[in-house]
Design an enzyme around this catalytic site. Sequence first.
Site, mmCIF file in Angstrom:
data_model
loop_
_atom_site.group_PDB
_atom_site.id
_atom_site.type_symbol
_atom_site.label_atom_id
_atom_site.label_comp_id
_atom_site.label_asym_id
_atom_site.label_seq_id
_atom_site.Cartn_x
_atom_site.Cartn_y
_atom_site.Cartn_z
ATOM 1 C CG LEU A 136 -1.808 -1.262 1.355
ATOM 2 C CD1 LEU A 136 -2.570 -1.238 2.666
ATOM 3 C CD2 LEU A 136 -2.754 -1.383 0.188
ATOM 4 C CB ALA A 137 0.066 4.761 -0.853
ATOM 5 C CB CYS A 138 0.615 3.793 4.397
ATOM 6 S SG CYS A 138 -0.049 2.119 4.556
ATOM 7 N N GLY A 139 3.136 2.021 2.825
ATOM 8 C CA GLY A 139 4.242 1.108 3.068
ATOM 9 C C GLY A 139 3.807 -0.217 3.664
#
Length: 188
Positions: free
Chosen positions: A153-156
Amino acid sequence: MAKTIVLGVTGGIAAFKAAQLTSNLIKKGYDVEVIMTQNATEFIQPLTFESLTRHNVMVSTFEKVADRSVKHISIAKRADLFVIVPATANVIAKVVYGLADDMLTTTFLAAKCPKLICPAMNTNMYESEAVQTNIATLVDRGVTIVDAVEGRLACGDVGKGKMAEPADIVKVVEDMLQPVQDYKGKKV
C-alpha cells in the site's frame, strides 16, 4: 446508444487508477460521467477526466448548470451503472447511512441503477469491524463489491486494502451491463 456509467472518484491515493479505468471504459464504448469529491481533487485533477470523457466533471452540488436541471437527479436518472472508485471508508459509511453532503453522495443515493463499489484503504482500516459491517450492509442492499486486493500500500504496509486493477473492474462492469452474452465467442 451507449450505456452511461457514472463514475464517482473519492479522495484516496488509488484515485489515479480511476483515470485508467475511465479510459478503458471509453474504449469499450461507454459514456462516462465523472463526479469527484473535493478530497479527490487533491489527488488527481478534474481536467484529467474532462480530457478523457469530454464531459465536465462534477464536484460541487451547487455548481450552476446551463440547462437549469437539478444535476444530481438528472445524472442519477441517466445512469445505467454507478461505480465508485476508489471507495474510501468515509464514502462507504456515508452511503450506508444515507448521508448526502456532496455531489457524489447525493447522486449515488438518488440513482436507482445497479451500483458497484471498489474499496481501497489502509489494511487496518479495511479490516476494521466498522468497514466490514458497512461493506456487508451494501452487499445486503444489492450493491456489487469488487473487493480490495492484497499488496503493498502507499503507506508502506502490505496487506489487503489495495484497489482492484482497472482491467478487473471493467470485467465486472461488462458482466453487470451485459449479463447475457449468448453469442460471445461464436462466429456467424
